[in-house]
Design a protein around this motif. Structure first.
Motif, short mmCIF file in Angstrom:
data_model
loop_
_atom_site.label_atom_id
_atom_site.label_comp_id
_atom_site.label_asym_id
_atom_site.label_seq_id
_atom_site.Cartn_x
_atom_site.Cartn_y
_atom_site.Cartn_z
N PRO A 1 31.96 -37.57 -6.30
CA PRO A 1 31.18 -37.63 -7.53
C PRO A 1 31.73 -38.75 -8.44
CG PRO A 1 32.01 -35.41 -7.12
CD PRO A 1 32.77 -36.35 -6.23
N THR A 2 30.84 -39.48 -9.10
CA THR A 2 31.29 -40.59 -9.94
C THR A 2 30.49 -40.71 -11.23
OG1 THR A 2 29.79 -42.19 -8.86
CG2 THR A 2 32.02 -41.98 -7.95
N PHE A 3 31.15 -41.24 -12.24
CA PHE A 3 30.50 -41.80 -13.43
C PHE A 3 31.47 -42.83 -14.01
CE2 PHE A 3 29.80 -42.00 -18.06
CZ PHE A 3 28.52 -42.56 -18.04
N ASN A 4 31.08 -44.09 -13.91
CA ASN A 4 31.93 -45.20 -14.39
C ASN A 4 33.34 -45.13 -13.79
OD1 ASN A 4 29.77 -46.13 -15.86
ND2 ASN A 4 30.54 -45.45 -17.84
N GLU A 5 33.39 -45.14 -12.46
CA GLU A 5 34.66 -44.99 -11.75
C GLU A 5 34.94 -46.21 -10.86
OE1 GLU A 5 36.85 -42.89 -12.21
OE2 GLU A 5 35.99 -40.99 -12.89
N ALA A 6 34.49 -47.39 -11.27
CA ALA A 6 34.65 -48.58 -10.44
C ALA A 6 36.11 -48.83 -10.09
CB ALA A 6 34.05 -49.80 -11.14
N ASP A 7 37.00 -48.74 -11.07
CA ASP A 7 38.42 -49.03 -10.82
C ASP A 7 39.01 -48.04 -9.83
OD1 ASP A 7 38.32 -51.19 -12.51
OD2 ASP A 7 39.14 -50.13 -14.25
N ASN A 8 38.70 -46.76 -10.02
CA ASN A 8 39.21 -45.74 -9.10
C ASN A 8 38.63 -45.92 -7.70
OD1 ASN A 8 41.17 -44.04 -10.32
ND2 ASN A 8 39.58 -43.07 -11.56
N LEU B 1 28.42 -48.71 -8.72
CA LEU B 1 27.46 -48.82 -7.62
C LEU B 1 27.74 -50.05 -6.76
CD1 LEU B 1 24.10 -47.75 -9.31
CD2 LEU B 1 25.85 -46.35 -8.19
N ALA B 2 28.09 -51.16 -7.39
CA ALA B 2 28.38 -52.38 -6.64
C ALA B 2 29.60 -52.18 -5.74
CB ALA B 2 28.60 -53.55 -7.60
N VAL B 3 30.63 -51.52 -6.26
CA VAL B 3 31.84 -51.27 -5.48
C VAL B 3 31.52 -50.34 -4.31
CG1 VAL B 3 34.14 -50.22 -5.52
CG2 VAL B 3 33.38 -51.65 -7.43
N ALA B 4 30.72 -49.31 -4.57
CA ALA B 4 30.36 -48.36 -3.51
C ALA B 4 29.51 -49.03 -2.43
CB ALA B 4 29.61 -47.17 -4.12
N GLU B 5 28.54 -49.84 -2.85
CA GLU B 5 27.68 -50.53 -1.89
C GLU B 5 28.49 -51.50 -1.03
OE1 GLU B 5 24.76 -52.35 -4.34
OE2 GLU B 5 23.59 -50.51 -4.63
N LYS B 6 29.40 -52.23 -1.63
CA LYS B 6 30.22 -53.18 -0.89
C LYS B 6 31.06 -52.48 0.18
CE LYS B 6 33.57 -56.91 -1.54
NZ LYS B 6 34.40 -57.67 -2.53
N ALA B 7 31.47 -51.24 -0.11
CA ALA B 7 32.29 -50.48 0.85
C ALA B 7 31.44 -49.78 1.89
CB ALA B 7 33.15 -49.47 0.10
N GLY B 8 30.12 -49.88 1.78
CA GLY B 8 29.24 -49.26 2.76
C GLY B 8 28.93 -47.81 2.52
N ALA B 9 29.18 -47.34 1.31
CA ALA B 9 28.91 -45.94 0.98
C ALA B 9 27.41 -45.72 0.79
CB ALA B 9 29.66 -45.54 -0.28
N GLU C 1 28.35 -31.78 9.09
CA GLU C 1 28.67 -30.38 8.85
C GLU C 1 29.96 -30.21 8.04
OE1 GLU C 1 28.99 -26.26 11.45
OE2 GLU C 1 29.64 -28.14 12.36
N TRP C 2 30.94 -31.06 8.31
CA TRP C 2 32.22 -30.97 7.62
C TRP C 2 32.27 -31.99 6.48
CZ3 TRP C 2 36.08 -27.47 7.79
CH2 TRP C 2 36.08 -26.57 8.85
N ILE C 3 32.78 -31.52 5.32
CA ILE C 3 32.86 -32.34 4.11
C ILE C 3 34.30 -32.38 3.61
CG2 ILE C 3 32.20 -32.48 1.67
CD1 ILE C 3 29.50 -31.33 2.43
N PHE C 4 34.74 -33.56 3.21
CA PHE C 4 36.00 -33.74 2.49
C PHE C 4 35.62 -34.27 1.12
CE2 PHE C 4 40.19 -36.38 2.39
CZ PHE C 4 40.78 -35.44 1.57
N LEU C 5 35.74 -33.42 0.10
CA LEU C 5 35.29 -33.75 -1.24
C LEU C 5 36.46 -34.24 -2.08
CD1 LEU C 5 32.71 -31.74 -3.30
CD2 LEU C 5 34.67 -32.79 -4.41
N LEU C 6 36.29 -35.40 -2.70
CA LEU C 6 37.34 -35.99 -3.53
C LEU C 6 36.77 -36.43 -4.87
CD1 LEU C 6 38.89 -38.28 -0.80
CD2 LEU C 6 40.12 -36.45 -1.95
N ASP C 7 37.48 -36.13 -5.96
CA ASP C 7 37.16 -36.76 -7.23
C ASP C 7 37.68 -38.19 -7.18
OD1 ASP C 7 35.93 -34.51 -8.27
OD2 ASP C 7 37.76 -33.77 -9.24
N ALA C 8 37.07 -39.06 -7.97
CA ALA C 8 37.42 -40.48 -7.89
C ALA C 8 38.86 -40.75 -8.29
CB ALA C 8 36.47 -41.30 -8.76
N ASP C 9 39.45 -39.88 -9.11
CA ASP C 9 40.84 -40.10 -9.53
C ASP C 9 41.85 -39.42 -8.61
OD1 ASP C 9 40.41 -37.46 -10.25
OD2 ASP C 9 40.88 -37.72 -12.38
#
Length: 251
Positions: A9-16, A42-50, A74-82
């Motif tokens: 999940p993200t909101f203004n998390e480009a640096d993280n 969004l640009a950082v995520a797109e560049k990484a292929g997310a 089926e399997w999820i690994f959920l991480l906060d951006a920080d």
């Protein structure tokens, strides 16, 4: 290795994201759940292929519950951006996903979390036993309906991982105080039905005990100056919860 989705999940998390995404590039899918960021997230995520999906943010639980069914795997690994997965944690998850599926095996896993504040690892202050469920089966787990600090509800066996998450919750004092205020507002909603009347007990004794609990009982003093600051801020969060309740009720 069986496929896995890393959900962030993200909101203004480009640096993280610049730090986190290279650590999870091994996953079959990286799914970024964005709340209409206005920075370069969004640009950082797109560049990484997310893969990116977007939704207005209500609270953490509702955002994650909306996103979880949209994971491809089926399997999820959920991480906060920080947060950052330690090398041991990553290796442990990869090892599990490299094994054949066990129908009688765990459907979710607890993991310990090491918190860092103002550039220092906080080893006491009530954070020493911090643990979260973040590795789980998509269709058998969801978050409880709470405004703040919701935990995952599971429909099956839960086990523990030895590897740990690293949590870098502090960017600046302004950022952290804003986060604490948001949490106080959400917490006020959770406590409204439990608190018919806000009085001296809630505004003085509960914050005082919270500080005593974290600083003395849970040995926050052993974290030095940072421990004192953490314990004071946690007590302040309790105080603000009830001030906000008073404000909502027109005093």
């Amino acid at each position: 290795m069986r496929p896995l989705t890393v959900l962030i999940p993200t909101f203004n998390e480009a640096d993280n994201l610049r730090e986190l995404l290279p650590l999870v590039s091994w996953a079959d899918e990286v799914l970024v759940v964005d709340s209409f960021s206005t920075d370069d997230t969004l640009a950082v995520a797109e560049k990484a292929g997310a893969r990116i999906i977007q939704r207005e943010y209500g609270n953490s639980a509702s955002q994650k519950n909306w996103a979880i069914p949209q994971a491809k795997n089926e399997w999820i690994f959920l991480l906060d951006a920080d947060e950052r997965p330690s090398e041991n944690l990553t290796a442990e998850i990869k090892a599990i996903m490299s094994q054949a599926e066990d129908p009688q095996g765990p459907i979710a896993y607890w993991m310990g979390r090491d918190n860092h504040f103002m550039g220092q690892a906080v080893r006491f202050s009530g954070w020493q036993n911090d643990a979260v469920i973040r590795f789980f089966k998509r269709d058998l787990c969801s978050y409880e309906e709470k405004e703040v600090h919701a935990e995952i509800i599971t429909k099956g066996k839960v086990a523990w991982l030895k590897g740990r998450l690293l949590h870098y919750t502090f960017k600046s004092m302004r950022h952290f105080m804003a986060k604490m205020e948001r949490y106080a507002h959400w917490s006020a909603g959770d406590y409204a039905s439990k608190t018919p009347k806000v009085g001296f007990f809630h505004l003085y004794l509960k914050p005082a005990f919270r500080f005593f609990k974290h600083y003395i009982i849970q040995q926050g003093f052993r974290d030095g100056k940072v421990g004192f600051i953490v314990c004071k801020l946690l007590a302040w969060g309790v105080f603000m919860r009830y001030v906000i309740l008073l404000e909502k009720r027109g005093h």
